[in-house]
Design a protein around this motif. Sequence first.
Motif, PDB file in Angstrom:
ATOM      1  N   ILE A  41       0.872  -1.173   0.000  1.00 41.37           N
ATOM      2  CA  ILE A  41       0.000   0.000   0.000  1.00 41.37           C
ATOM      3  C   ILE A  41       0.906   1.219   0.000  1.00 41.37           C
ATOM      4  O   ILE A  41       1.685   1.428   0.931  1.00 41.37           O
ATOM      5  CB  ILE A  41      -0.927   0.034   1.225  1.00 41.37           C
ATOM      6  N   LEU A  42       0.842   2.014  -1.064  1.00 39.87           N
ATOM      7  CA  LEU A  42       1.646   3.229  -1.189  1.00 39.87           C
ATOM      8  C   LEU A  42       0.758   4.429  -0.889  1.00 39.87           C
ATOM      9  O   LEU A  42      -0.188   4.706  -1.630  1.00 39.87           O
ATOM     10  CB  LEU A  42       2.235   3.338  -2.595  1.00 39.87           C
ATOM     11  N   ILE A  43       1.053   5.128   0.202  1.00 40.92           N
ATOM     12  CA  ILE A  43       0.315   6.333   0.575  1.00 40.92           C
ATOM     13  C   ILE A  43       1.097   7.534   0.054  1.00 40.92           C
ATOM     14  O   ILE A  43       2.268   7.708   0.399  1.00 40.92           O
ATOM     15  CB  ILE A  43       0.161   6.416   2.100  1.00 40.92           C
ATOM     16  N   THR A  44       0.471   8.348  -0.764  1.00 40.55           N
ATOM     17  CA  THR A  44       1.189   9.465  -1.367  1.00 40.55           C
ATOM     18  C   THR A  44       0.224  10.550  -1.811  1.00 40.55           C
ATOM     19  O   THR A  44      -0.953  10.279  -2.083  1.00 40.55           O
ATOM     20  CB  THR A  44       2.041   8.994  -2.565  1.00 40.55           C
ATOM     21  N   HIS A  45       0.727  11.794  -1.858  1.00 37.09           N
ATOM     22  CA  HIS A  45      -0.049  12.862  -2.481  1.00 37.09           C
ATOM     23  C   HIS A  45       0.456  13.141  -3.891  1.00 37.09           C
ATOM     24  O   HIS A  45      -0.068  14.017  -4.571  1.00 37.09           O
ATOM     25  CB  HIS A  45       0.006  14.146  -1.634  1.00 37.09           C
ATOM     26  N   ASP A  46       1.458  12.391  -4.334  1.00 41.75           N
ATOM     27  CA  ASP A  46       2.023  12.532  -5.679  1.00 41.75           C
ATOM     28  C   ASP A  46       1.303  11.562  -6.613  1.00 41.75           C
ATOM     29  O   ASP A  46       1.590  10.363  -6.631  1.00 41.75           O
ATOM     30  CB  ASP A  46       3.526  12.246  -5.633  1.00 41.75           C
ATOM     31  N   LEU A  47       0.371  12.076  -7.408  1.00 46.33           N
ATOM     32  CA  LEU A  47      -0.413  11.195  -8.263  1.00 46.33           C
ATOM     33  C   LEU A  47       0.449  10.542  -9.340  1.00 46.33           C
ATOM     34  O   LEU A  47       0.193   9.410  -9.745  1.00 46.33           O
ATOM     35  CB  LEU A  47      -1.556  11.976  -8.923  1.00 46.33           C
ATOM     36  N   GLY A  48       1.479  11.251  -9.809  1.00 49.46           N
ATOM     37  CA  GLY A  48       2.374  10.656 -10.790  1.00 49.46           C
ATOM     38  C   GLY A  48       3.111   9.459 -10.232  1.00 49.46           C
ATOM     39  O   GLY A  48       3.279   8.443 -10.907  1.00 49.46           O
ATOM     40  N   LEU A  49       3.541   9.558  -8.980  1.00 46.18           N
ATOM     41  CA  LEU A  49       4.233   8.441  -8.330  1.00 46.18           C
ATOM     42  C   LEU A  49       3.287   7.251  -8.181  1.00 46.18           C
ATOM     43  O   LEU A  49       3.665   6.108  -8.451  1.00 46.18           O
ATOM     44  CB  LEU A  49       4.742   8.892  -6.960  1.00 46.18           C
ATOM     45  N   ALA A  60      14.516  13.124 -16.672  1.00 47.83           N
ATOM     46  CA  ALA A  60      14.004  11.783 -16.998  1.00 47.83           C
ATOM     47  C   ALA A  60      13.445  11.070 -15.768  1.00 47.83           C
ATOM     48  O   ALA A  60      12.629  10.156 -15.896  1.00 47.83           O
ATOM     49  CB  ALA A  60      15.104  10.940 -17.630  1.00 47.83           C
ATOM     50  N   ALA A  61      13.868  11.486 -14.567  1.00 51.25           N
ATOM     51  CA  ALA A  61      13.442  10.799 -13.345  1.00 51.25           C
ATOM     52  C   ALA A  61      12.111  11.309 -12.801  1.00 51.25           C
ATOM     53  O   ALA A  61      11.580  10.740 -11.854  1.00 51.25           O
ATOM     54  CB  ALA A  61      14.515  10.952 -12.267  1.00 51.25           C
ATOM     55  N   ILE A  62      11.542  12.373 -13.395  1.00 55.38           N
ATOM     56  CA  ILE A  62      10.281  12.921 -12.883  1.00 55.38           C
ATOM     57  C   ILE A  62       9.156  11.934 -13.152  1.00 55.38           C
ATOM     58  O   ILE A  62       8.942  11.517 -14.287  1.00 55.38           O
ATOM     59  CB  ILE A  62       9.956  14.262 -13.571  1.00 55.38           C
ATOM     60  N   PRO A  63       8.377  11.545 -12.126  1.00 53.98           N
ATOM     61  CA  PRO A  63       7.225  10.668 -12.372  1.00 53.98           C
ATOM     62  C   PRO A  63       6.067  11.467 -12.959  1.00 53.98           C
ATOM     63  O   PRO A  63       5.651  12.472 -12.395  1.00 53.98           O
ATOM     64  CB  PRO A  63       6.880  10.134 -10.975  1.00 53.98           C
ATOM     65  N   HIS A  64       5.547  11.030 -14.113  1.00 55.34           N
ATOM     66  CA  HIS A  64       4.440  11.718 -14.775  1.00 55.34           C
ATOM     67  C   HIS A  64       3.261  10.773 -14.913  1.00 55.34           C
ATOM     68  O   HIS A  64       3.391   9.551 -14.795  1.00 55.34           O
ATOM     69  CB  HIS A  64       4.853  12.189 -16.178  1.00 55.34           C
ATOM     70  N   PHE A  65       2.116  11.345 -15.233  1.00 55.12           N
ATOM     71  CA  PHE A  65       0.975  10.526 -15.627  1.00 55.12           C
ATOM     72  C   PHE A  65       1.275   9.911 -16.985  1.00 55.12           C
ATOM     73  O   PHE A  65       1.630  10.608 -17.934  1.00 55.12           O
ATOM     74  CB  PHE A  65      -0.287  11.383 -15.753  1.00 55.12           C
TER      75      PHE A  65
END
Length: 552
Positions: A209-217, A533-538
Amino acid sequence: MQPPLLSIEDLRVTFATRRGPVEALRGVSLSVAPGESLGLVGESGSGKSVTAFAAARLLDRAGRITGGSVRFRGQDVTRLAAADLRAAHGQAIGMIFQNPRAALNPIRPIGRQLADVLMAGGLSKVQAKERALESLEAVRIRDAARRLDAYPHELSGGMCQRVMIALALACRPALLIADEPTTGLDVTTQKTVMDLVARLTAERGMAMILITHDLGLAAQYCGRIAVMEQGRLVEEGEPGALFAKPRHPYTKRLVAASPTPTSTLSDLVPESPRSPARPRPAPAPGTPPLLAVEGLGKMFGGAMAVEDVSFSLREGESLGLVGESGSGKSTTSRMICRLLDASAGKILFDGESIGTIPARDFHRSPHRRAIQIVFQDPTDSLNPRFSAFDCIAHPLKRLTPLRGEPLRLRVIESAERAGLPSALLDRFPHQLSGGQKARIGIARAIAVKPRLLVLDEPTAALDVSVQAGVLRLLDDLRREDGLAVLFVSHDLNVVRMMCERTLVLQGGRVVEEGVSRDLFRSPRTAYTRELLAAIPHFRPGQPRGLAAEPAA
């Protein structure tokens, strides 16, 4: 189909507060299958962490499960005795906490902390020491045998996070709960940590379970997403479909507020409640810069942490400072704020040399009010004995003549501009979420109306919708008041939107600089290209690949 590993049915949690009971969870139901990765997303206070803590029976004394059930492998854990819970923890559920430095014991070597967990799981002292070394090697910490005797303060943020992962996975649990595991990490370290977590959970057949506010992540590392709002689960589904065509209005707002490589502040906050900013006239040609840094350097323990850094900043201009952890970003910002003495170079503010003023004496300088900083860690930067009101009022009392009713009104105005409701001003830091504490730090900095604002990862702890509003606020302040902004951040999408120019630091040196639009579109150095390149995107509908990660 396999029965769920974790099944939560109609879960309700209530917290006792000075103002009476507060219902934090209002009938949450979700399940996690063996080997599945579930992303739990939502704003601060939506109930993400409370759900996970309730499932692991880690609620504090004020929290109480008032309804529903939590079944792990078919057993209702809400009815287990404390002794049975201790036996189940470790082998059943592992936890990666949000702040690794706060979660690790500062006076105990990490090897002993790992051994404590393993011996609690039934291993002998000798076996625990061997497994502790294996655990550090599994999370790719270089010189693992030597690191066993290291204390948390001797490790970088990324390495402390790897130690937390090792602790969580040491007893090979069936379920891993990762609560904001990458908050405060730069993009390359974030990618390395998350690739590591994803690989280890996949190899061991664990659920996550990954709890995050980063939707891309969440989109990049989870096979299913659950969206929470005000203690309720409002929508769930596969990330490609959910983020491409969200159904619930709340999910739509979250998606719209998430920065992308092409978004602008207007895209994130299309209907700002504030009136449009009225830009001040640009400084006349030939006007000296507000801030000029020349050949700045800082040495720690015989090694140069910052070397030959030079740049200037005009009134009303925003400059981004980006790079990995250890690149010298925060050290540079602290020297400019006169919290650290420089080893070399000059710092000129409004034409006057302030680098020659010792950091310990700068509080007496008339420039102290003009230069303010928002710190990265909102918890450590707030006095735990001060209410939110007192935290914001403290610099006003020291640096301005405001007292009584004018001071109270300025505190309320600053809090509301930073997105902190005035109803929360009587609460203490431990009674607030991470995002709310970050807003106190921003309100405290803008309350004295500075001329230069140094932002050291100011939105790292904020959820995306609040982040969007705060970014618009900071941009409006810059335009309306001619406020110069030095923006230190690992969120490159935010830097691209907020900053007219960007400096890229690597190993304490500037390796690339230029107009943000051009630098992000066509980076010249391999290092900058690696950061981007390391930025998580949708990436709706596209597979999520994992790259090999180096040892720390």
